[in-house]
Design a protein around this motif. Structure first.
Motif, mmCIF file in Angstrom:
data_model
loop_
_atom_site.group_PDB
_atom_site.id
_atom_site.type_symbol
_atom_site.label_atom_id
_atom_site.label_comp_id
_atom_site.label_asym_id
_atom_site.label_seq_id
_atom_site.Cartn_x
_atom_site.Cartn_y
_atom_site.Cartn_z
ATOM 1 N N ILE A 353 37.412 48.729 28.297
ATOM 2 C CA ILE A 353 37.999 47.576 29.231
ATOM 3 C C ILE A 353 37.900 47.490 30.440
ATOM 4 C CG2 ILE A 353 40.221 46.225 29.925
ATOM 5 C CD1 ILE A 353 39.313 46.748 26.363
ATOM 6 N N ILE A 354 37.590 48.779 30.837
ATOM 7 C CA ILE A 354 37.674 48.145 32.686
ATOM 8 C C ILE A 354 35.891 48.107 33.011
ATOM 9 C CG2 ILE A 354 37.034 50.244 34.895
ATOM 10 C CD1 ILE A 354 39.898 51.616 33.725
ATOM 11 N N ARG A 355 34.464 48.457 32.180
ATOM 12 C CA ARG A 355 33.576 48.193 32.604
ATOM 13 C C ARG A 355 33.375 47.258 31.966
ATOM 14 N NH1 ARG A 355 29.751 47.525 29.313
ATOM 15 N NH2 ARG A 355 31.015 47.918 27.364
ATOM 16 N N MET A 356 34.349 46.250 31.259
ATOM 17 C CA MET A 356 34.278 45.424 30.407
ATOM 18 C C MET A 356 34.074 44.512 32.133
ATOM 19 S SD MET A 356 35.088 44.901 27.424
ATOM 20 C CE MET A 356 34.683 42.775 26.708
ATOM 21 N N LYS A 357 36.059 44.548 32.615
ATOM 22 C CA LYS A 357 35.961 43.892 34.178
ATOM 23 C C LYS A 357 34.567 44.114 35.285
ATOM 24 C CE LYS A 357 39.184 42.295 31.365
ATOM 25 N NZ LYS A 357 39.993 40.101 30.905
ATOM 26 N N ARG A 358 34.326 45.225 35.242
ATOM 27 C CA ARG A 358 34.160 45.531 36.771
ATOM 28 C C ARG A 358 32.408 44.316 36.813
ATOM 29 N NH1 ARG A 358 32.442 51.879 38.398
ATOM 30 N NH2 ARG A 358 31.790 51.331 40.084
ATOM 31 N N GLU A 359 31.825 44.456 35.797
ATOM 32 C CA GLU A 359 30.491 43.871 36.057
ATOM 33 C C GLU A 359 31.292 42.554 36.193
ATOM 34 O OE1 GLU A 359 27.952 44.013 32.338
ATOM 35 O OE2 GLU A 359 27.972 46.046 32.754
ATOM 36 N N PRO A 360 31.581 41.264 36.031
ATOM 37 C CA PRO A 360 31.617 40.420 36.218
ATOM 38 C C PRO A 360 32.388 40.512 38.244
ATOM 39 C CG PRO A 360 32.647 40.344 34.317
ATOM 40 C CD PRO A 360 32.161 41.795 34.833
ATOM 41 N N TYR A 361 32.973 42.067 37.727
ATOM 42 C CA TYR A 361 33.731 41.661 39.609
ATOM 43 C C TYR A 361 32.573 41.639 40.773
ATOM 44 C CZ TYR A 361 36.466 44.401 43.431
ATOM 45 O OH TYR A 361 36.651 44.550 44.568
ATOM 46 N N LEU A 362 32.010 43.237 40.335
ATOM 47 C CA LEU A 362 30.525 43.371 41.286
ATOM 48 C C LEU A 362 29.454 42.247 41.343
ATOM 49 C CD1 LEU A 362 29.289 46.800 39.621
ATOM 50 C CD2 LEU A 362 30.807 46.238 41.663
ATOM 51 N N ARG A 363 29.286 41.422 40.574
ATOM 52 C CA ARG A 363 28.525 39.811 40.396
ATOM 53 C C ARG A 363 29.392 39.407 42.015
ATOM 54 N NH1 ARG A 363 27.938 40.605 34.976
ATOM 55 N NH2 ARG A 363 29.915 38.805 34.467
ATOM 56 N N ASN A 364 30.830 39.072 41.425
ATOM 57 C CA ASN A 364 31.319 38.621 42.756
ATOM 58 C C ASN A 364 30.854 38.870 43.801
ATOM 59 O OD1 ASN A 364 32.500 35.768 40.900
ATOM 60 N ND2 ASN A 364 33.917 37.584 39.677
ATOM 61 N N VAL A 365 30.996 39.944 43.900
ATOM 62 C CA VAL A 365 31.607 40.484 45.458
ATOM 63 C C VAL A 365 29.759 40.716 45.844
ATOM 64 C CG1 VAL A 365 31.298 42.874 46.516
ATOM 65 C CG2 VAL A 365 33.046 42.364 44.491
ATOM 66 N N ASP A 366 28.543 40.419 44.840
ATOM 67 C CA ASP A 366 27.273 40.360 45.766
ATOM 68 C C ASP A 366 27.162 38.946 46.269
ATOM 69 O OD1 ASP A 366 26.220 42.960 44.691
ATOM 70 O OD2 ASP A 366 25.944 42.698 42.900
ATOM 71 N N LYS A 367 27.778 38.038 45.241
ATOM 72 C CA LYS A 367 28.150 36.824 45.770
ATOM 73 C C LYS A 367 28.775 36.234 47.436
ATOM 74 C CE LYS A 367 27.392 34.434 41.374
ATOM 75 N NZ LYS A 367 28.473 33.547 40.009
ATOM 76 N N LEU A 368 29.392 37.052 47.386
ATOM 77 C CA LEU A 368 30.459 36.916 48.909
ATOM 78 C C LEU A 368 29.344 37.386 49.146
ATOM 79 C CD1 LEU A 368 34.210 37.639 47.760
ATOM 80 C CD2 LEU A 368 33.169 35.296 48.293
#
Length: 417
Positions: A353-368
């Motif tokens: 569950i954590i892995r699945m949530k982490r990937e979208p999170y990292l993509r959003n960080v890169d955009k910021l």
């Protein structure tokens, strides 16, 4: 030639002598209306006595004036007794008054009305000042002549009607020139005793006999008396100033005694009536309460008081049963929810569950980070601010503005020339 002439003084003296020798002018009664009345500070009174056709000057000296029972006024019609003589200094004749009465009324009646009007205007007759006469007195005072019929009537009546009451007699003159002053003293003296009611009066008589009770000093003494007062002067048809000032007026001394004390026979009768009414009311209350008691005694709850607790016990048992059922139901529901939670994937493999949530999170960080201006500064760019605001055009600054130029490793402050 000198003997042929007379001086003015001689003429006036001669005429005055002639008038004095005239018996018709020595003791005469003259009727007329008073005008131009003047009460001189010397105590003498000067006035004119007139009728429809003529007038005569008049004088009443201080010594004569003191005997008047009323105050002369302009417009008053009077009968003057006196003599006619010449006032030699002015050469005029005038009436020397010795007595004066109001025409058709009499001076005592005039004095009565004048004092009555005066005291009424001052408020001495107002009901607001009247004190209540005690219904059941223990001690009564009487200001009257000790040997007169009035005191015998008062004492006899009180002893007959209400023998429980003590009578104190304050003996005084009740007629004559000295009576008013003595009555006044006895009223003041009576207030030193513990008296419930004070009777002031005398038996019947002429207006002259009753006059002390029309004197102002007596009226004011009654008004200022702290004891409730009853005025009992003369007969029923007689009215005096004392009657108007006193707290209560009685038609006769006997009537005063009847007002001052209750009738024992009437009191006993009233007590018996009240006793009968009380017994009747008590009997009625007892009967009403007996009926209420009988009605209550017939109720089932009193015949079987345990039934109250039995019904309440059943109600309590029902409530306990409902509470136990509701508690078990809540426990069962919570157990089922717990089982469902344990069966979910998040509980079996939380890392996935954590892995699945982490990937979208990292993509959003890169955009910021791409949009982060600080990273732009690291690539060699700078950011210029004027008063804390970022500027993007040279048009936004003018000569003299202070500029803050931010680099990656610090800030440079400069000014536009």
């Amino acid at each position: 030639m000198e003997n042929e002439y007379l001086t003015v003084s001689q003429i006036n003296a001669y005429i005055n002598k002639k008038l004095r020798m005239d018996h018709n002018l020595k003791n005469i009664y003259v009727k007329g209306e008073i005008s131009n009345y003047v009460a001189h500070r010397s105590g003498h009174s000067y006035f004119t006595l007139k009728d429809e056709k003529s007038q005569i000057p008049a004088v009443m000296f201080k010594g004569r004036k003191q005997s008047l029972k009323f105050t002369p006024e302009n417009g008053m019609k009077v009968i003057v007794k006196g003599k006619v003589e010449v006032y030699e200094r002015d050469g005029k004749y005038q009436l020397y008054a010795s007595t004066m009465t109001e025409d058709g009324i009499g001076n005592l009646h005039v004095a009565f009305e004048q004092l009555k009007k005066k005291l009424k205007a001052e408020g001495l007759f107002d009901d607001a000042h009247k004190k209540e006469i005690p219904k059941y007195p223990e001690r009564i005072g009487v200001v009257t002549a000790q040997t007169g019929a009035a005191i015998r009537d008062i004492i006899t009546t009180i002893r007959k009607r209400y023998p429980y009451c003590e009578v104190l007699v304050f003996s005084t003159l009740v007629q004559g020139d000295q009576a008013a002053a003595q009555i006044t003293r006895k009223i003041k003296y009576a207030q030193k005793f513990d008296i419930d009611t004070l009777i002031i009066g005398r038996g019947g008589g002429s207006i002259e006999d009753l006059w002390p009770f029309n004197e102002e000093v007596v009226a004011r003494a009654i008004y200022e008396c702290e004891i409730p007062t009853i005025s009992a002067v003369g007969h029923e048809i007689d009215f005096t100033i004392s009657d108007f000032v006193a707290d209560k007026r009685a038609p006769t001394p006997t009537g005063a005694a009847m007002i001052a004390v209750p009738d024992t026979g009437e009191v006993k009768y009233k007590i018996s009536q009240l006793n009968a009414r009380l017994n009747k009311n008590i009997g009625s209350m007892i009967e009403q309460n007996r009926i209420k008691l009988n009605n209550l005694s017939q109720k089932q709850v009193l015949k079987n008081p345990e039934s109250i607790y039995e019904i309440k016990g059943m109600t309590l048992d029902n409530l306990v049963t409902k509470l136990e059922f509701a508690s078990k139901n809540i426990i069962t529901k919570n157990k089922n929810r717990l089982v469902n939670l344990k069966n979910k994937n998040i509980m079996k493999n939380p890392e996935e569950i954590i892995r699945m949530k982490r990937e979208p999170y990292l993509r959003n960080v890169d955009k910021l980070n791409v949009l982060n201006p600080l990273l732009t500064l690291k690539r060699g760019y700078s950011m210029t601010k004027v008063e804390g605001k970022v500027i993007s055009s040279a048009k936004q600054v003018k000569s003299g503005d202070k500029l803050d130029v931010e680099f990656d490793d610090g800030t440079v402050n400069t000014r536009v020339i």
